[in-house]
Design a protein around this motif. Sequence first.
Motif, mmCIF file in Angstrom:
data_model
loop_
_atom_site.group_PDB
_atom_site.id
_atom_site.type_symbol
_atom_site.label_atom_id
_atom_site.label_comp_id
_atom_site.label_asym_id
_atom_site.label_seq_id
_atom_site.Cartn_x
_atom_site.Cartn_y
_atom_site.Cartn_z
ATOM 1 N N HIS A 263 43.129 35.364 40.570
ATOM 2 C CA HIS A 263 42.848 33.989 40.978
ATOM 3 C C HIS A 263 41.344 33.710 40.954
ATOM 4 O O HIS A 263 40.865 32.771 41.588
ATOM 5 N N ASN A 264 40.616 34.572 40.189
ATOM 6 C CA ASN A 264 39.173 34.417 40.011
ATOM 7 C C ASN A 264 38.434 34.524 41.335
ATOM 8 O O ASN A 264 37.469 33.812 41.589
ATOM 9 N N GLN A 265 38.927 35.438 42.173
ATOM 10 C CA GLN A 265 38.307 35.637 43.472
ATOM 11 C C GLN A 265 37.580 36.978 43.498
ATOM 12 O O GLN A 265 38.147 38.011 43.802
ATOM 13 N N GLY A 266 36.319 36.977 43.128
ATOM 14 C CA GLY A 266 35.480 38.149 43.284
ATOM 15 C C GLY A 266 35.639 39.220 42.222
ATOM 16 O O GLY A 266 36.311 39.060 41.197
ATOM 17 N N VAL B 30 35.721 42.285 46.550
ATOM 18 C CA VAL B 30 36.882 42.669 47.348
ATOM 19 C C VAL B 30 37.150 44.137 47.031
ATOM 20 O O VAL B 30 37.294 44.510 45.873
ATOM 21 N N SER C 33 38.588 38.730 37.148
ATOM 22 C CA SER C 33 39.471 37.835 36.404
ATOM 23 C C SER C 33 38.934 37.610 34.998
ATOM 24 O O SER C 33 37.724 37.626 34.766
ATOM 25 N N PHE D 135 44.609 39.071 43.780
ATOM 26 C CA PHE D 135 43.477 38.290 44.265
ATOM 27 C C PHE D 135 42.453 38.080 43.154
ATOM 28 O O PHE D 135 41.921 36.975 42.963
ATOM 29 N N LEU D 136 42.176 39.132 42.403
ATOM 30 C CA LEU D 136 41.229 39.025 41.298
ATOM 31 C C LEU D 136 41.703 38.026 40.240
ATOM 32 O O LEU D 136 40.897 37.294 39.655
ATOM 33 N N TYR E 19 27.741 38.962 42.855
ATOM 34 C CA TYR E 19 28.973 38.202 43.090
ATOM 35 C C TYR E 19 29.757 38.798 44.259
ATOM 36 O O TYR E 19 29.597 39.980 44.579
ATOM 37 N N PRO E 20 30.611 37.986 44.885
ATOM 38 C CA PRO E 20 31.423 38.498 46.004
ATOM 39 C C PRO E 20 32.348 39.634 45.563
ATOM 40 O O PRO E 20 32.857 39.634 44.433
ATOM 41 N N SER F 167 36.097 43.679 41.855
ATOM 42 C CA SER F 167 36.495 44.880 42.566
ATOM 43 C C SER F 167 36.096 46.114 41.761
ATOM 44 O O SER F 167 35.663 46.014 40.610
ATOM 45 N N HIS G 131 36.432 34.927 35.063
ATOM 46 C CA HIS G 131 35.231 35.108 35.875
ATOM 47 C C HIS G 131 33.987 34.757 35.055
ATOM 48 O O HIS G 131 33.961 34.972 33.827
#
Length: 297
Positions: free
Chosen positions: A234-237, A193, A170, A231-232, A190-191, A239, A173
């Motif tokens: 939404h600042n989720q991890g 996906v 993101s 998904f990214l 960092y996590p 890839s 991020h």
Amino acid sequence: MEFREIATFLQAAKLQSFSKAASQLGYSQAAVTIQIKQLERELGVHLFDRIGKQTTLTHQGQVFYGYASAIMRDLAQAKDAMADPVQLTGQLCLGTIESICSSIFPELLTEYHRLHPDVKVSIITDSPDRLLKQMNANAIDIVYFLDKRIYDCKWKKVMEQPEQILFAASADHPLASRKRPLSLTEILSYPFVLTEKDASYRFILDQYLASEGITLHPFLETGNTDFILKFLQHNQGISFLPAFTVRQAVEDGRLCILNAKDFHIQTWRQIVYHRDKWVTREMAEFLKLASQPHSSF
């Protein structure tokens, strides 16, 4: 000698099975056997060895296969020449991987449909190896895939373009604001996906990390590239994706590329079809459009 007997021979040779050829052609297995025996009588040779469940071409069968393929290509060309020279109305079956289907195909097929609105297009998505097997069995006309450079004497390759695989996250991020190149250790802290393990670029990443003694455990795996991109955002991890999948989101400011220091992985977008396949006008127009050197597709 009839054309249907030659077509049956080619199908049985490709599938290495009389029963599978019968199913593909809509015949009974007995009908396939009769047609092959009639062909062998006319040629005066034995075309197949059938030992147990194995069906393979004899030496004479291999020689005849080349001539039979040429005959059927010439027949298809003659039929094509007699068709309407302007409007395309046939069918086109394409095989591709999910990331290309979701990122490249919408624009590509929109333009193809604009040019040829009466062509019926079907798409099969799967891993490259499964798609290529289906193409070899004449179930798919053209395969557009992403992988290391692959060659086979049975194929005609019409496009081979390098594609960078990048770390993306993101625009919000924590690493997005870092101007300097990031170490691989920083990024991997960092996590993640990721696509599933059978995706070619995921496999390349895993192999590289394994060579460095690193094992990556993503908190989420999915074959749906669109889902990963959303998904990214939404600042989720983080890839690891081909550049073409994230290009638009980066231009729009929704995602950013994380520049990894001394880390460069490249793979190849490739388009192939079987060398024994008669290239219909529907196929030719798609190949011309998809392989344009400066195309955005």
